[in-house]
Design a protein around this motif. Structure first.
Motif, PDB file in Angstrom:
ATOM      1  N   ILE A   1      38.615  26.257  35.346  1.00  0.00           N
ATOM      2  CA  ILE A   1      38.568  26.520  33.777  1.00  0.00           C
ATOM      3  C   ILE A   1      37.981  28.025  33.783  1.00  0.00           C
ATOM      4  CG2 ILE A   1      37.970  23.961  32.995  1.00  0.00           C
ATOM      5  CD1 ILE A   1      35.058  25.091  32.842  1.00  0.00           C
ATOM      6  N   HIS A   2      38.214  28.550  32.459  1.00  0.00           N
ATOM      7  CA  HIS A   2      37.834  29.981  32.318  1.00  0.00           C
ATOM      8  C   HIS A   2      36.474  29.911  31.875  1.00  0.00           C
ATOM      9  CE1 HIS A   2      38.405  34.323  31.571  1.00  0.00           C
ATOM     10  NE2 HIS A   2      37.557  33.861  30.462  1.00  0.00           N
ATOM     11  N   ILE A   3      35.609  30.617  32.648  1.00  0.00           N
ATOM     12  CA  ILE A   3      34.019  31.086  32.234  1.00  0.00           C
ATOM     13  C   ILE A   3      34.073  32.438  32.493  1.00  0.00           C
ATOM     14  CG2 ILE A   3      31.583  30.510  32.656  1.00  0.00           C
ATOM     15  CD1 ILE A   3      32.479  27.905  33.925  1.00  0.00           C
TER      16      ILE A   3
ATOM     17  N   MET B   1      36.757  39.282  34.772  1.00  0.00           N
ATOM     18  CA  MET B   1      35.876  38.265  33.869  1.00  0.00           C
ATOM     19  C   MET B   1      36.255  36.980  33.782  1.00  0.00           C
ATOM     20  SD  MET B   1      33.773  40.703  32.961  1.00  0.00           S
ATOM     21  CE  MET B   1      32.786  40.279  31.698  1.00  0.00           C
ATOM     22  N   HIS B   2      36.106  36.436  34.916  1.00  0.00           N
ATOM     23  CA  HIS B   2      36.164  34.995  35.205  1.00  0.00           C
ATOM     24  C   HIS B   2      35.326  34.729  36.393  1.00  0.00           C
ATOM     25  CE1 HIS B   2      39.038  31.338  35.707  1.00  0.00           C
ATOM     26  NE2 HIS B   2      38.114  31.118  36.446  1.00  0.00           N
ATOM     27  N   VAL B   3      34.405  33.779  35.987  1.00  0.00           N
ATOM     28  CA  VAL B   3      32.958  33.835  37.029  1.00  0.00           C
ATOM     29  C   VAL B   3      33.871  33.384  38.469  1.00  0.00           C
ATOM     30  CG1 VAL B   3      32.762  31.249  36.718  1.00  0.00           C
ATOM     31  CG2 VAL B   3      31.006  32.920  37.146  1.00  0.00           C
TER      32      VAL B   3
ATOM     33  N   GLU C   1      45.518  35.818  29.659  1.00  0.00           N
ATOM     34  CA  GLU C   1      46.083  36.955  30.473  1.00  0.00           C
ATOM     35  C   GLU C   1      45.175  36.990  31.867  1.00  0.00           C
ATOM     36  OE1 GLU C   1      45.013  39.789  27.478  1.00  0.00           O
ATOM     37  OE2 GLU C   1      46.932  39.699  26.759  1.00  0.00           O
ATOM     38  N   CYS C   2      44.140  36.194  31.982  1.00  0.00           N
ATOM     39  CA  CYS C   2      42.997  36.282  32.945  1.00  0.00           C
ATOM     40  C   CYS C   2      43.837  36.026  34.262  1.00  0.00           C
ATOM     41  CB  CYS C   2      41.927  35.219  32.671  1.00  0.00           C
ATOM     42  SG  CYS C   2      40.881  35.131  34.189  1.00  0.00           S
ATOM     43  N   ILE C   3      43.822  36.966  35.271  1.00  0.00           N
ATOM     44  CA  ILE C   3      44.199  36.878  36.562  1.00  0.00           C
ATOM     45  C   ILE C   3      43.772  35.738  37.157  1.00  0.00           C
ATOM     46  CG2 ILE C   3      42.632  38.732  37.773  1.00  0.00           C
ATOM     47  CD1 ILE C   3      46.416  38.573  38.371  1.00  0.00           C
ATOM     48  N   PHE C   4      42.513  35.432  37.363  1.00  0.00           N
ATOM     49  CA  PHE C   4      42.122  34.348  37.888  1.00  0.00           C
ATOM     50  C   PHE C   4      42.493  32.829  37.390  1.00  0.00           C
ATOM     51  CE2 PHE C   4      38.068  36.584  40.389  1.00  0.00           C
ATOM     52  CZ  PHE C   4      39.157  37.261  40.752  1.00  0.00           C
ATOM     53  N   CYS C   5      42.617  32.966  36.292  1.00  0.00           N
ATOM     54  CA  CYS C   5      43.231  31.605  35.268  1.00  0.00           C
ATOM     55  C   CYS C   5      44.802  31.412  35.922  1.00  0.00           C
ATOM     56  CB  CYS C   5      43.335  31.712  33.972  1.00  0.00           C
ATOM     57  SG  CYS C   5      41.565  31.407  33.179  1.00  0.00           S
ATOM     58  N   LYS C   6      45.466  32.458  36.097  1.00  0.00           N
ATOM     59  CA  LYS C   6      46.771  32.447  36.645  1.00  0.00           C
ATOM     60  C   LYS C   6      46.756  32.128  37.966  1.00  0.00           C
ATOM     61  CE  LYS C   6      48.845  35.610  33.389  1.00  0.00           C
ATOM     62  NZ  LYS C   6      49.311  37.024  33.128  1.00  0.00           N
TER      63      LYS C   6
END
Ligand code: AMP
Ligand code: ZN
Length: 115
Positions: free
Chosen positions: A47-49, A99-101, A5-10
């Protein structure tokens, strides 16, 4: 929130639009949707951090990649020629909302961060 669901991963996967200004195999830099200065760019790992507080030894190369590309990105933006701010909000008390560095690369005119 899961990383699905992370917007920055998207944004990294091009599932959400962003104005991307730099990209390589491990990082993406794009314009902040709500800029606080003339230049406001976010630099993220693909990558998700979750935050700076979760960074570990295994993330060494990707963190290095993010930092080493700051001057490369900044050099291309004339407003940053005389300097900029690099900010990493971390956790609730650190003002982190996504919450994605990410690194905030900010400059180009006086803002609340500048004296
Ligand atoms: P922080 O408070 O450090 O977590 O900063 C998150 C930043 O992400 C804020 O400056 C937001 O304006 C920005 N932001 C949130 N969603 C998007 C998006 N979809 N595209 C670009 N920037 C975003
Ligand atoms: Zn993410």
């Amino acid at each position: 929130m899961t990383k699905e669901e992370c917007i920055f991963c998207k944004i990294a996967k091009k599932e959400v639009d962003a104005t991307i200004i730099f990209e390589n195999e491990s990082i993406v830099a794009f314009k902040d949707i709500n800029p606080i200065a003339k230049v406001h760019i976010l630099i993220i790992p693909k990558i998700h951090i979750t935050s700076m507080n979760e960074v570990q030894e295994i993330h060494g190369n990707i963190m290095k990649e993010m930092l080493l590309n700051v001057p490369i990105i900044a050099r291309e933006i004339s407003e940053l020629n005389e300097g900029y701010r690099l900010i990493v909000n971390t956790g609730k008390r650190g003002g982190q909302e996504v919450m994605h560095v990410h690194l905030h690369l900010i400059g180009g005119q006086r803002s609340i961060f500048q004296s």
